[in-house]
Design a protein around this motif. Structure first.
Motif, short mmCIF file in Angstrom:
data_model
loop_
_atom_site.label_atom_id
_atom_site.label_comp_id
_atom_site.label_asym_id
_atom_site.label_seq_id
_atom_site.Cartn_x
_atom_site.Cartn_y
_atom_site.Cartn_z
N MET A 27 -2.61 -12.13 -8.69
CA MET A 27 -3.50 -10.97 -8.82
C MET A 27 -4.22 -10.68 -7.50
SD MET A 27 -5.12 -11.42 -12.64
CE MET A 27 -6.58 -10.55 -12.22
N VAL A 28 -4.72 -11.73 -6.86
CA VAL A 28 -5.39 -11.55 -5.58
C VAL A 28 -4.39 -11.05 -4.53
CG1 VAL A 28 -6.54 -12.79 -3.69
CG2 VAL A 28 -7.22 -13.21 -6.06
N GLY A 29 -3.19 -11.62 -4.52
CA GLY A 29 -2.17 -11.15 -3.59
C GLY A 29 -1.84 -9.68 -3.80
N ASN A 30 -1.78 -9.26 -5.04
CA ASN A 30 -1.51 -7.86 -5.36
C ASN A 30 -2.65 -6.97 -4.86
OD1 ASN A 30 -0.30 -5.60 -6.37
ND2 ASN A 30 -0.76 -6.03 -8.50
N MET A 31 -3.89 -7.39 -5.11
CA MET A 31 -5.05 -6.60 -4.65
C MET A 31 -5.06 -6.47 -3.13
SD MET A 31 -8.52 -7.34 -6.83
CE MET A 31 -8.66 -8.96 -6.16
N VAL A 32 -4.85 -7.59 -2.44
CA VAL A 32 -4.89 -7.58 -0.98
C VAL A 32 -3.77 -6.73 -0.41
CG1 VAL A 32 -4.60 -9.05 1.07
CG2 VAL A 32 -6.10 -9.78 -0.79
N SER A 33 -2.57 -6.87 -0.94
CA SER A 33 -1.45 -6.10 -0.39
C SER A 33 -1.62 -4.61 -0.63
CB SER A 33 -0.12 -6.58 -0.98
OG SER A 33 -0.06 -6.30 -2.36
N ASN A 34 -2.20 -4.24 -1.77
CA ASN A 34 -2.42 -2.81 -2.03
C ASN A 34 -3.58 -2.27 -1.22
OD1 ASN A 34 -0.31 -2.51 -3.84
ND2 ASN A 34 -1.56 -3.14 -5.59
N ALA A 36 -4.75 -3.46 1.71
CA ALA A 36 -4.44 -3.49 3.14
C ALA A 36 -3.32 -2.52 3.51
CB ALA A 36 -4.05 -4.90 3.56
N GLY A 37 -2.69 -1.92 2.52
CA GLY A 37 -1.61 -0.97 2.80
C GLY A 37 -0.36 -1.64 3.31
N HIS A 39 3.47 -3.45 2.90
CA HIS A 39 4.72 -2.89 2.39
C HIS A 39 4.69 -2.76 0.86
CE1 HIS A 39 9.05 -2.30 1.87
NE2 HIS A 39 9.02 -1.89 3.12
N LEU A 40 5.23 -1.68 0.36
CA LEU A 40 5.20 -1.38 -1.07
C LEU A 40 5.86 -2.49 -1.90
CD1 LEU A 40 4.73 0.64 -3.43
CD2 LEU A 40 7.01 1.51 -2.93
N PHE A 41 7.01 -3.01 -1.42
CA PHE A 41 7.73 -4.01 -2.19
C PHE A 41 6.96 -5.32 -2.31
CE2 PHE A 41 11.45 -1.37 -0.85
CZ PHE A 41 11.71 -0.88 -2.12
N LEU A 42 6.11 -5.61 -1.35
CA LEU A 42 5.28 -6.81 -1.43
C LEU A 42 4.29 -6.67 -2.60
CD1 LEU A 42 4.66 -9.50 -0.04
CD2 LEU A 42 2.96 -8.30 1.32
N GLY A 43 3.65 -5.52 -2.72
CA GLY A 43 2.74 -5.29 -3.83
C GLY A 43 3.45 -5.28 -5.17
#
Length: 69
Positions: A27-34, A36-37, A39-43
């Motif tokens: 969940m934290v990884g998803n929040m940070v990746s979204n 910070a902008g 790559h889309l596939f990372l989120g």
């Protein structure tokens, strides 16, 4: 005398604390990746991993309820 025969589960059982930890990390990884902008596939990957952990926790919850009752 009848015995209930259950098929053996071939799925891997992960302990609940590990699933909760993974759920929080993803969940934290998803929040940070979204935020910070990145790559889309990372989120999307973090989001799918979060959903998989949540689904595993739900399945374990209902399996435990069924076996206790």
């Amino acid at each position: 005398m009848s015995h209930e025969i259950r098929p053996t589960a071939s799925r891997i059982r992960v302990s609940r604390p590990v699933l909760w930890l993974l759920l929080a990390v993803f969940m934290v990884g998803n929040m940070v990746s979204n935020t910070a902008g990145l790559h889309l596939f990372l989120g999307v990957g973090f989001g799918l991993a979060t959903l998989a952990c949540a689904a595993a926790l739900i399945v374990q919850h209902y399996d435990r309820r069924r076996s206790d009752g």
